[in-house]
Design an enzyme around this catalytic site. Structure first.
Site, PDB file in Angstrom:
ATOM      1  NE  ARG A  59      13.974   0.074  21.402  1.00 41.79           N
ATOM      2  CZ  ARG A  59      14.742   1.034  21.744  1.00 41.79           C
ATOM      3  NH1 ARG A  59      14.872   1.218  23.181  1.00 41.79           N
ATOM      4  NH2 ARG A  59      15.183   2.170  21.100  1.00 41.79           N
ATOM      5  N   GLY A  91      11.160  -3.914  17.572  1.00 43.08           N
ATOM      6  CA  GLY A  91      12.008  -3.444  18.665  1.00 43.08           C
ATOM      7  C   GLY A  91      11.894  -4.572  19.906  1.00 43.08           C
ATOM      8  CE  LYS A 144      18.327  -0.633  19.175  1.00 38.77           C
ATOM      9  NZ  LYS A 144      17.756  -0.239  18.052  1.00 38.77           N
ATOM     10  CB  SER A 189      14.713   6.300  19.722  1.00 46.36           C
ATOM     11  OG  SER A 189      15.062   4.946  19.316  1.00 46.36           O
ATOM     12  CB  CYS A 231      18.620  11.621  18.324  1.00 48.94           C
ATOM     13  SG  CYS A 231      17.733  12.028  19.982  1.00 48.94           S
ATOM     14  N   GLY A 232      18.410  11.626  14.734  1.00 51.59           N
ATOM     15  CA  GLY A 232      19.198  11.816  13.883  1.00 51.59           C
ATOM     16  C   GLY A 232      20.206  10.829  13.269  1.00 51.59           C
ATOM     17  CE  LYS A 233      20.891   5.021  16.403  1.00 51.68           C
ATOM     18  NZ  LYS A 233      21.036   3.791  16.127  1.00 51.68           N
ATOM     19  NE  ARG A 236      14.382  14.595  19.006  1.00 50.70           N
ATOM     20  CZ  ARG A 236      13.840  15.019  17.975  1.00 50.70           C
ATOM     21  NH1 ARG A 236      13.474  16.029  17.974  1.00 50.70           N
ATOM     22  NH2 ARG A 236      14.142  14.567  16.807  1.00 50.70           N
TER      23      ARG A 236
HETATM   24  C1  SPV Z   1      15.484   2.562  18.016  1.00 52.28           C
HETATM   25  O1  SPV Z   1      14.398   2.966  18.223  1.00 52.28           O
HETATM   26  O2  SPV Z   1      16.645   2.871  18.233  1.00 52.28           O
HETATM   27  C2  SPV Z   1      15.300   1.571  16.991  1.00 52.28           C
HETATM   28  C3  SPV Z   1      14.373   0.758  16.710  1.00 52.28           C
HETATM   29  O3  SPV Z   1      16.624   1.474  16.301  1.00 52.28           O
HETATM   30  S1  SPV Z   1      13.947  -0.414  17.786  1.00 52.28           S
HETATM   31  O4  SPV Z   1      13.794  -1.527  17.162  1.00 52.28           O
HETATM   32  O5  SPV Z   1      12.573  -0.210  18.104  1.00 52.28           O
HETATM   33  O6  SPV Z   1      14.796  -0.402  18.713  1.00 52.28           O
HETATM   34 MN    MN Z   2      18.156   1.885  17.453  1.00 45.58          MN
END
Ligand code: SPV
Ligand code: MN
Length: 620
Positions: A83, A220, A227, A269, A271-273, A417
């Site tokens: 992003r 992203g 997003k 991002s 962190c284990g989601k 994290r």
């Molecule tokens: C994240 O980085 O939180 C994602 C991927 O889910 S992105 O589409 O880059 O946001």
């Molecule tokens: Mn995300």
């Protein structure tokens, strides 16, 4: 004659007219005339039309088939791997401002700039007009999304990640209640990567429910429904009475107990989601974005607004993420992005297999030791390389994944994290304390956002990048939301990344124990130790869980290393939070009350004991 009259004929025009929505038709015309494609194709929910997009991605070389059936590879450009925060801006009417870290621009100026870049951006290309549903179809949670793009990769990804919504648009009854996303990858090089990266722009116009995105491909930035839609939804939710969150939704299934308990969870991002949502033995509703609403009967309900996963592939291996690994190595419709390909086979970091010494990756032909223009060694597979697939392909897909009523949320996780402060799991003393947990998430940065790695960053609700209202307004909305509920979810802070003497104190699969403990707490199966930071698990319960789930001996020493309350570290964190939140106008008073109380209690303990940290038993 306007270009839209020339291009919009026959089948495509008929499909638009059948929607009986003048706003859709007007926008289609407007963006054809702006972007000037050579062809326009309108896609409905018809599987044959959706298959056309998938094939076009291959025919145009935006994706390449791999050896395994259904698998393809897509490369984003070398400098388009995450992003782009500096060039993602919220368009604001003159005189308004937002919270820290949210880039904003004067609206008229931003519109002029981005529309300038979009002018003629689709020359010689085909514009795809797509209709999606953000959320299950036929649901009061869901929102309609209209996407224009000249990227078949973007359109194909959205087919894997979202529910098709042409019929949903008919239900609007001609209304204007939908979001619009306009994307062009811009000029492409011979590998079909965007080249005008310095003109990459992602501008959010919440006043008009539109997002403009140009000269990029990384999902992203480019996939409107991800997003970009989250930002529009956060704006809408905070002007109504619901929550639009960067959250997983999962069903937790305690072994030997005949029940399922649904949790949501916010983690920044990397962190284990996704791996929490994919813990073996549990079921996944979604891994990234959820809408939460009260059901009028005192429950919080959540839906996954997506239907697929755009997951980080790094470190997915048979030991740590067996379900994802299995899915990635068996035939199904799946897009890999930015991994190494050699002989039609994908390789990524941490997969548990050595990569070959050469192949093709996001830098083109790759060989071990290859460096970029600045002399930096190019790693074979990007740290933010990803996979894209449908959740329904997974054996652990939750049966309620598409339920228009959503699932009843009984627990919420907030995870960061954090190498030295938070315990692995801790339960909030109240909903308000839980909001404090969410607001004070910190994360050491990773490769999923551009910029330096390894810096500690505050990331309220893991949603900060997308909070396009003042932070105080957003947190107040959270507080109000929970207070209205009769069955308010319990809130837990988790931390999978605690280190001791430079090494992680927990194995990756240990998160299953924290999740099962939280689930048990929701049902009153375990008692807990009340401390200033929240309720902590008792040793005997964790020992029993480690034994029964992993057949592993959990030592008292490990418990003390992991669950001691680090007085100094918490006080340092409080000082950081105070510094960060002080300049925010309109912060809820509850936030400062909880912070003040926590500091006072920790300071008293510090004065009384003189210790850096106190074992949980101290509080018994
Ligand atoms: C994240 O980085 O939180 C994602 C991927 O889910 S992105 O589409 O880059 O946001
Ligand atoms: Mn995300």
């Amino acid at each position: 004659m306007p270009l839209s009259d020339v291009l919009l004929r026959g089948d495509s025009l008929r499909k638009l007219v059948n929607l009986r929505n003048p706003h859709v038709l007007k926008q289609v015309r407007e963006f054809i005339n702006l972007c000037k494609p050579s062809k326009v194709t309108v896609i409905t929910d018809d599987p044959e039309e959706i298959a056309y997009v998938r094939q076009l991605a291959i025919d145009l070389g935006e994706e390449h088939p791999l050896k395994m059936d259904g698998h393809t590879i897509h490369f984003d450009g070398y400098d388009d791997q995450a992003r782009d925060k500096p060039h993602t801006a919220v368009l604001l009417p003159a005189g308004q401002s937002l919270s820290r870290g949210i880039v904003s621009l004067e609206r008229e100026e931003g519109l002029r700039e981005v529309r300038g870049f979009l002018d003629g951006a689709m020359k010689g290309k085909e514009m795809l007009v797509r209709f999606f549903s953000l959320g299950p179809t036929g649901s009061r949670f869901s929102l309609c999304a209209l996407q224009f793009t000249d990227s078949t990769y973007v359109a194909h990804s959205e087919d894997l990640l979202y529910r098709s919504g042409y019929e949903e648009f008919k239900r609007l009854g001609g209304g204007r209640e939908f979001f619009t996303f306009i994307h062009s990858a811009g000029a492409l090089d011979e590998r079909n990567c965007s080249v005008d990266i310095e003109k990459r722009r992602i501008y959010i116009d919440f006043l008009d429910g539109k997002v403009y995105s140009v000269n990029n491909q990384y999902a992203g930035n480019s996939l409107g429904l991800k997003k970009l839609a989250l930002r529009l939804a956060v704006y809408k939710a905070n002007h109504e009475d619901w929550l639009a969150e960067h959250m997983l939704v999962m069903g937790v299934h305690p072994p030997g107990k005949d029940r399922v308990t649904y949790f949501t969870g916010a983690y920044p991002s990397a962190c284990g989601k996704t791996s929490t949502a994919m813990i073996p033995g549990q079921t996944i509703v979604g891994d990234d974005i959820a809408y939460l609403r009260s059901d009028g009967k005192g429950n919080a309900r959540a839906v996954n607004i997506e239907s697929g996963i755009f997951g980080i592939i790094k470190d997915v291996n048979p030991g740590d993420d067996p379900l994802i690994y299995q899915a990635l190595t068996s035939p199904r419709e799946l897009i890999f992005s930015n991994v190494l390909i050699e002989d039609g086979v994908p390789y990524w970091q941490g997969m548990g297999r050595d990569p070959p010494g050469n192949g093709v990756n996001y830098s083109g032909d790759w060989w071990k030791g290859k460096t970029d223009d600045s002399g930096k060694e190019i790693i074979f597979s990007h740290s933010n390389a990803r996979y894209t697939m449908r959740i329904s392909e997974l054996e652990n897909a939750d049966p309620k994944a598409h339920d228009p009523e959503g699932v009843i949320v009984q627990g919420v996780f907030y995870g960061g994290r954090d190498s030295d402060t938070n315990v692995p799991v801790c339960e909030a003393a109240s909903w308000e304390h839980g909001v404090y947990f969410g607001a004070t998430i910190e994360s050491e940065t990773t490769s999923a956002t551009l910029g330096q790695e390894g810096v500690r960053k505050s990331s309220p609700m893991a949603n900060m990048d997308f909070i396009v209202v003042p932070l105080g307004t957003y947190l107040e909305n959270h507080l109000r939301f929970g207070r209205k509920l009769r069955n308010c979810p319990k809130v837990f802070a988790t931390n999978y990344f605690l280190k001791h003497e430079g090494k992680y104190t927990n194995a990756i699969p240990d998160k299953k124990i924290w999740v099962l403990w939280a689930e048990g707490r929701v049902h009153g199966d375990y008692d807990a130790i009340k401390t200033p930071i929240g309720f902590l698990p008792k040793y005997r319960d964790l020992k029993e869980l480690f034994q029964s789930v992993f057949d592993k001996d959990y030592s008292l020493e490990d418990y003390h290393t992991q669950f001691s309350v680090r007085l100094d570290k918490y006080l340092e964190k409080i000082a950081r939070m105070e510094e960060i939140f002080k300049p925010e106008p309109g912060m809820p008073k509850e936030f400062w009350e909880i912070l003040g109380q926590l500091r006072a209690e920790l300071e008293v303990l510090k004065a009384e004991t003189g210790k850096e940290a106190l074992a949980p038993e101290y509080f018994l």
